[in-house]
Enzyme design. Structure first.
Site, PDB file in Angstrom:
ATOM      1  NE  ARG A  15      -1.548   7.992  -2.796  1.00  0.00           N
ATOM      2  CZ  ARG A  15      -2.171   7.011  -2.139  1.00  0.00           C
ATOM      3  NH1 ARG A  15      -1.464   6.133  -1.465  1.00  0.00           N
ATOM      4  NH2 ARG A  15      -3.478   6.904  -2.177  1.00  0.00           N
ATOM      5  CE  LYS A  75      -7.136   4.792  -3.495  1.00  0.00           C
ATOM      6  NZ  LYS A  75      -7.044   3.937  -2.292  1.00  0.00           N
ATOM      7  CE1 TYR A  94      -1.617  -0.670  -1.697  1.00  0.00           C
ATOM      8  CE2 TYR A  94      -1.180   1.527  -2.553  1.00  0.00           C
ATOM      9  CZ  TYR A  94      -0.847   0.476  -1.721  1.00  0.00           C
ATOM     10  OH  TYR A  94       0.259   0.566  -0.913  1.00  0.00           O
ATOM     11  CG  HIS A  96      -8.255  -1.243  -1.319  1.00  0.00           C
ATOM     12  ND1 HIS A  96      -7.705  -1.878  -0.231  1.00  0.00           N
ATOM     13  CD2 HIS A  96      -7.366  -0.262  -1.663  1.00  0.00           C
ATOM     14  CE1 HIS A  96      -6.550  -1.301   0.088  1.00  0.00           C
ATOM     15  NE2 HIS A  96      -6.326  -0.321  -0.773  1.00  0.00           N
ATOM     16  CD  GLU A 118      -5.555  -4.335  -2.613  1.00  0.00           C
ATOM     17  OE1 GLU A 118      -6.674  -4.636  -3.065  1.00  0.00           O
ATOM     18  OE2 GLU A 118      -4.743  -3.611  -3.220  1.00  0.00           O
ATOM     19  CG  ASP A 270      -8.623   2.417   0.839  1.00  0.00           C
ATOM     20  OD1 ASP A 270      -9.418   3.123   0.197  1.00  0.00           O
ATOM     21  OD2 ASP A 270      -7.417   2.669   0.936  1.00  0.00           O
TER      22      ASP A 270
END
Length: 371
Positions: A15, A75, A94, A96, A118, A270
């Protein structure tokens, strides 16, 4: 604002943070966009497409990090990327953080403004920037689980939907949120025997109305969970506590009650995983076996369907990226409390309570960043 996007370097992550169409929108707003050469190859977006959209192609990620005021990724930044962050630079991706103390420590040290997709909320209490990837991951969980159930891949050799005269596989979905709903949709569509567990009566009622006889619902308590897991051919872990580490609901002891060759797919990996025996895997080596049970714990599942995932993600992340670029991050967060909820690290401080509590670190309210 100078906005930058880079080629993702996590294992088998295809991605990209910005599509050419998103670059066009940003440049139309008067912003300068730097794109690392090859950043869009995983979604078949060549450098020429980004250039035609007004993006400036630069040779390396270091060139992007050195100049951009905001980095838009998919990511969490890997160690070499975190080393390139600088104080005051905006990181929008993101993160996490709850199960990742090393990343958290590096982001604190960087002094960057770190906004996590998120934990951005909406007026209905949802997580709109997480939702499209949860939809993808929920649907992919069934594909991955069905493949892992094949005998050649270590599974029981069971076809999810069965065939006339042979019973279908039993699928246990733990959690009735976005991931669980999409997983149940796919499994039921293939003809599997689906049971969904959740603790919310409202969620169970909604699922019951939607699925009718195509899937069963059960209240999630210890006894029902243990029974469902023991009976299942495929278990989907789909629980989420926003920003916090996932609860480990399926214990190592419970594995001993399961059928040999049954499969666990941990979509919560995740956030640390919801099975006690889970640890992150990659698309290159997605499964491992514990006590005869196949575990699929890929931490970036949507990366396998990169084009679908990137466009779905950009649909929801771009409006906030435009607002941040147009107004500056402080004013954008001041005007939008839902975007403010996305601020996880600022000025060397953790500004999201669940992350601070998960890692045992000091918490600073996000409101202090915009005072």
């Amino acid at each position: 604002m100078i906005v930058g996007t880079v080629k993702e370097i996590k294992n088998h992550e295809y991605r990209v943070g910005l599509t050419p169409e998103s670059v066009f929108e940003l440049t139309a707003h008067g912003h300068r966009v730097l794109v690392e050469s090859g950043a869009g190859e995983g979604i078949d977006a060549r450098d020429a497409l980004y250039a035609d959209a007004g993006g400036e192609i630069v040779p390396t990620a270091r060139d992007v990090f050195a100049t951009a005021e905001m980095i838009v990724k998919v990511k969490e930044p890997q160690a070499e990327e975190r080393a390139m962050l600088r104080p005051g630079q905006i990181l929008y991706t993101y993160l996490h953080l709850a199960p990742d103390p090393d990343q958290t420590r590096d982001l604190i040290a960087s002094g960057a403004v770190c906004i996590a997709y998120e934990t951005v909320t909406d007026g209905n209490g949802g997580l709109p920037l997480l939702k499209p990837m949860s939809q993808v991951a929920g649907r992919m969980a069934i594909q991955a689980g069905a493949t892992a159930l094949e005998k050649a891949n270590g599974g029981r050799g069971v076809l999810l939907g069965g065939v006339p005269g042979v019973l279908p596989a039993k699928v246990c979905v733990i959690g009735g949120g976005v991931v669980g709903f999409n997983a149940a949709q796919m499994a039921a569509g293939l003809g599997a025997d689906v049971t969904i567990l959740d603790r919310s009566p409202e969620v169970l009622e909604r699922l019951g109305i939607y699925f009718e006889a195509r899937a069963k619902t059960r209240f999630s308590n210890r006894a029902n969970l243990a029974e469902c897991v023991a009976d299942a051919d495929l278990v989907i872990g789909a629980v989420l506590i926003p920003g916090a580490a996932a609860p480990q609901l399926v214990t190592a002891e419970m594995l001993k009650t399961m059928k040999k060759g049954a499969v666990l797919v941990d979509v919560a990996i995740d956030q640390g995983g919801c099975f006690e025996t889970s640890h992150p895997t990659t698309h290159a080596d997605p499964t491992y076996v514990v006590d005869g049970i196949v575990h699929y714990c890929v931490a970036n599942m949507p990366g396998a369907v990169a084009r679908t995932s990137t466009y779905a993600l950009n649909n929801v992340t771009l409006p906030h990226a435009l607002r941040i670029a147009d107004l500056g991050w402080k004013e954008a967060l001041r005007l939008d409390p839902h975007l403010l909820n996305g601020l996880n690290v600022w000025n060397g401080q953790i500004t999201y309570r669940a992350v601070a509590e998960a890692l045992g670190l000091a918490y600073t309210p996000a409101e202090e960043s915009i005072a």
